[in-house]
Design a protein around this motif. Structure first.
Motif, PDB file in Angstrom:
ATOM      1  N   ALA A 140       4.448   6.187   3.761  1.00  0.00           N
ATOM      2  CA  ALA A 140       3.148   6.139   2.860  1.00  0.00           C
ATOM      3  C   ALA A 140       3.339   7.968   1.643  1.00  0.00           C
ATOM      4  O   ALA A 140       4.463   8.328   2.544  1.00  0.00           O
ATOM      5  CB  ALA A 140       2.002   6.104   3.576  1.00  0.00           C
ATOM      6  N   TYR A 141       3.826   6.841   0.543  1.00  0.00           N
ATOM      7  CA  TYR A 141       3.892   8.239   0.166  1.00  0.00           C
ATOM      8  C   TYR A 141       2.484   9.524  -0.183  1.00  0.00           C
ATOM      9  O   TYR A 141       1.495   8.587  -0.359  1.00  0.00           O
ATOM     10  CB  TYR A 141       4.806   8.077  -1.409  1.00  0.00           C
ATOM     11  N   GLY A 142       2.758  10.410  -0.462  1.00  0.00           N
ATOM     12  CA  GLY A 142       1.828  11.673  -0.996  1.00  0.00           C
ATOM     13  C   GLY A 142      -0.124  11.121  -0.287  1.00  0.00           C
ATOM     14  O   GLY A 142      -0.204  11.475   0.973  1.00  0.00           O
ATOM     15  N   THR A 191      -1.221   0.496   3.519  1.00  0.00           N
ATOM     16  CA  THR A 191       0.040  -0.438   3.798  1.00  0.00           C
ATOM     17  C   THR A 191       0.825  -0.405   2.348  1.00  0.00           C
ATOM     18  O   THR A 191       0.142   0.280   1.003  1.00  0.00           O
ATOM     19  CB  THR A 191      -1.287  -2.204   3.334  1.00  0.00           C
ATOM     20  N   PRO A 192       1.812  -0.602   2.851  1.00  0.00           N
ATOM     21  CA  PRO A 192       2.833   0.223   1.804  1.00  0.00           C
ATOM     22  C   PRO A 192       2.538  -0.767  -0.063  1.00  0.00           C
ATOM     23  O   PRO A 192       2.262  -1.658  -0.027  1.00  0.00           O
ATOM     24  CB  PRO A 192       3.537  -0.516   2.051  1.00  0.00           C
ATOM     25  N   GLY A 193       3.294   0.691  -1.127  1.00  0.00           N
ATOM     26  CA  GLY A 193       2.424  -0.805  -2.012  1.00  0.00           C
ATOM     27  C   GLY A 193       3.516  -0.294  -3.215  1.00  0.00           C
ATOM     28  O   GLY A 193       4.830   0.097  -2.836  1.00  0.00           O
ATOM     29  N   ASN A 194       3.269  -0.494  -4.094  1.00  0.00           N
ATOM     30  CA  ASN A 194       4.432  -0.039  -5.539  1.00  0.00           C
ATOM     31  C   ASN A 194       4.178   1.759  -6.532  1.00  0.00           C
ATOM     32  O   ASN A 194       4.273   1.470  -6.893  1.00  0.00           O
ATOM     33  CB  ASN A 194       4.115  -0.891  -6.630  1.00  0.00           C
ATOM     34  N   PHE A 195       4.511   2.407  -5.238  1.00  0.00           N
ATOM     35  CA  PHE A 195       4.270   3.615  -4.996  1.00  0.00           C
ATOM     36  C   PHE A 195       5.646   4.706  -4.799  1.00  0.00           C
ATOM     37  O   PHE A 195       6.344   4.017  -4.443  1.00  0.00           O
ATOM     38  CB  PHE A 195       3.101   4.322  -4.213  1.00  0.00           C
ATOM     39  N   TYR A 198      12.925   4.483  -3.723  1.00  0.00           N
ATOM     40  CA  TYR A 198      12.030   3.129  -3.938  1.00  0.00           C
ATOM     41  C   TYR A 198      10.230   3.313  -3.353  1.00  0.00           C
ATOM     42  O   TYR A 198      10.132   3.806  -3.575  1.00  0.00           O
ATOM     43  CB  TYR A 198      12.770   2.118  -3.061  1.00  0.00           C
ATOM     44  N   THR A 199      10.440   2.086  -4.037  1.00  0.00           N
ATOM     45  CA  THR A 199       8.516   1.926  -3.531  1.00  0.00           C
ATOM     46  C   THR A 199       8.535   1.758  -2.278  1.00  0.00           C
ATOM     47  O   THR A 199       9.705   1.513  -1.946  1.00  0.00           O
ATOM     48  CB  THR A 199       7.803   0.896  -4.235  1.00  0.00           C
ATOM     49  N   GLU A 200       7.278   1.546  -2.101  1.00  0.00           N
ATOM     50  CA  GLU A 200       7.250   2.079  -0.358  1.00  0.00           C
ATOM     51  C   GLU A 200       6.943   0.858   0.371  1.00  0.00           C
ATOM     52  O   GLU A 200       8.079   0.492   1.396  1.00  0.00           O
ATOM     53  CB  GLU A 200       5.493   1.805  -0.026  1.00  0.00           C
ATOM     54  N   LYS A 201       6.710  -0.222  -0.676  1.00  0.00           N
ATOM     55  CA  LYS A 201       6.624  -1.318  -0.432  1.00  0.00           C
ATOM     56  C   LYS A 201       8.750  -2.155   0.028  1.00  0.00           C
ATOM     57  O   LYS A 201       8.729  -2.982   0.905  1.00  0.00           O
ATOM     58  CB  LYS A 201       6.175  -2.753  -1.242  1.00  0.00           C
ATOM     59  N   CYS A 225       4.605  14.202   1.169  1.00  0.00           N
ATOM     60  CA  CYS A 225       4.472  14.298   2.740  1.00  0.00           C
ATOM     61  C   CYS A 225       5.104  12.441   2.437  1.00  0.00           C
ATOM     62  O   CYS A 225       4.716  11.592   1.438  1.00  0.00           O
ATOM     63  CB  CYS A 225       3.495  14.445   3.230  1.00  0.00           C
ATOM     64  N   VAL A 226       5.704  12.140   3.471  1.00  0.00           N
ATOM     65  CA  VAL A 226       6.324  10.452   3.647  1.00  0.00           C
ATOM     66  C   VAL A 226       6.189  10.491   4.719  1.00  0.00           C
ATOM     67  O   VAL A 226       6.619  11.095   6.099  1.00  0.00           O
ATOM     68  CB  VAL A 226       8.116  10.608   3.262  1.00  0.00           C
ATOM     69  N   ILE A 227       5.587   9.274   5.159  1.00  0.00           N
ATOM     70  CA  ILE A 227       5.269   8.840   6.852  1.00  0.00           C
ATOM     71  C   ILE A 227       6.253   7.599   6.860  1.00  0.00           C
ATOM     72  O   ILE A 227       5.729   6.911   5.870  1.00  0.00           O
ATOM     73  CB  ILE A 227       3.631   8.730   6.853  1.00  0.00           C
TER      74      ILE A 227
END
Length: 358
Positions: A190-192, A201-205, A162-165, A212-214
């Motif tokens: 947050a990814y990578g 800010t979570p986005g469409n990543f 799933y995306t961050e968002k 890494c995933v925070i």
């Protein structure tokens, strides 16, 4: 009105020679009355005087039918609310006001009571709120237990890419299922390379192999906040990222081991920061080690080099060291601790050993 809490506040007012204060912070009003009132742009004020006078000034749009143990002064949108408040303020005496009281109210009151000395009064209640009573500590435990479950559910979803968002949106559903009232702050997922931004800010990543995933999230349960951060890796972890992770983990543990009554907040910060600096990553630890938490996710009292106050039993704050390498990797590990008589209790329980998600 919680009389025990009120009595502590009144004693602190006397110590600081502030005979009267105007409390406008909804969280502090809740702390004293047990009632949440969100007035929007309208004035809300709890007037306290060491002589025993206490009154709640509230717009009629926010009816309070229950007895809060304080006289209610009701006004409407056509009235000058500050002028009504000014009638009860003692002239010629110091008056404490909240740090965030809007200027449109403060300046009007200063005009009407020009012979009063206006001072910041919110620190009085903010400092009282720093020490949680047994009931508050138990509510913080419950909120943290829900948060432990929530972070686990999110980590399990990482392979679904799933995306961050979208993960943040799913989190709201998870909290509802677990019985929480919502988020205590906007979640950070947050990814990578995005993880190198502490307040990303979570986005469409979407997550990629080796990222890494925070996950930094918090919920509200029965009006008390939780906060946790865990960092995991997807599919694989580089040697450098693993090294950084273990440095942050050790810094987190060292800071927690330092917590006990009488220790200064800056000493707790130093326990984490010095270790990271000696490992060669000091310039990449860009924020304070922690913040106080309770009814609000950020309360008075932080774990930083600038805070020389000493910790006391009942205080609750985060321990969250991090290392952020721009464009490459970010690692943060956050726990909440409550100070006990001889050390501390860690409220967050989710595993924090280095984890690779398949």
């Amino acid at each position: 009105m919680n009389q025990e809490r009120l009595n502590v506040v009144l004693r602190e007012m006397e110590k600081q020679n502030i005979p009267q204060i105007v409390v406008s912070d909804p969280a502090s009003i809740f702390y004293l009355t047990g009632k949440w009132i969100h007035p929007g742009e309208r004035m809300l004020a709890l007037y306290l005087n060491v002589n025993g006078d206490k009154r709640l000034f509230i717009n009629e749009l926010f009816p309070v039918h229950e007895d809060l143990g304080v006289e209610k002064v009701i006004f409407n949108d056509t009235q000058d609310a500050v002028e009504i408040l000014s009638r009860y303020v003692e002239a010629g005496k110091p008056l404490g006001v909240d740090k965030n009281w809007p200027a449109r109210f403060l300046l009007r009151l200063m005009e009407l009571k020009s012979n009063c000395k206006f001072v910041i009064g919110s620190n009085i209640i903010d400092r009282v709120r720093m020490r949680k009573d047994p009931r508050e500590i138990e509510l913080m435990r419950q909120s943290s237990r829900i948060n432990d479950l929530a972070v686990g559910k999110l980590i399990e979803l990482i392979p679904q890419k799933y995306t961050e968002k979208k993960m943040g949106q799913i989190l709201l559903e998870i909290y509802e299922e677990l019985g929480a009232e919502g988020c205590s702050f906007d979640p950070i997922i947050a990814y990578g390379a995005n993880a190198a931004d502490p307040h990303h800010t979570p986005g469409n990543f979407t997550v990629r192999e080796g990222d890494c995933v925070i996950i930094d999230i918090g919920c509200v349960k029965d009006s008390y906040c939780s906060d946790i951060t865990r960092t995991v890796f997807y599919k694989k972890v580089s040697d450098e990222a693993a090294k950084i992770y273990n440095i942050v983990l050790e810094a987190n543990k060292r800071a927690i081991d330092t917590v006990k009554p009488g220790v200064r907040f800056c000493d707790i910060d130093a326990a984490a920061r010095n270790y990271i600096e000696k490992a060669g990553y000091g310039k990449y630890f860009t924020h304070r080690t922690g913040h106080s938490i309770g009814i609000e996710v950020h309360e008075l009292g932080d774990v930083s080099a600038a805070n020389t106050d000493r910790v006391e039993p009942g205080m609750i704050f985060s321990i969250e060291p991090g290392i952020y390498i721009p464009g490459i990797v970010g690692v943060r590990i956050e726990d909440l601790v409550v100070v006990t008589e001889d050390g501390c209790e860690v409220l967050t329980g989710y595993d924090k050993n280095l984890t690779v998600i398949e």
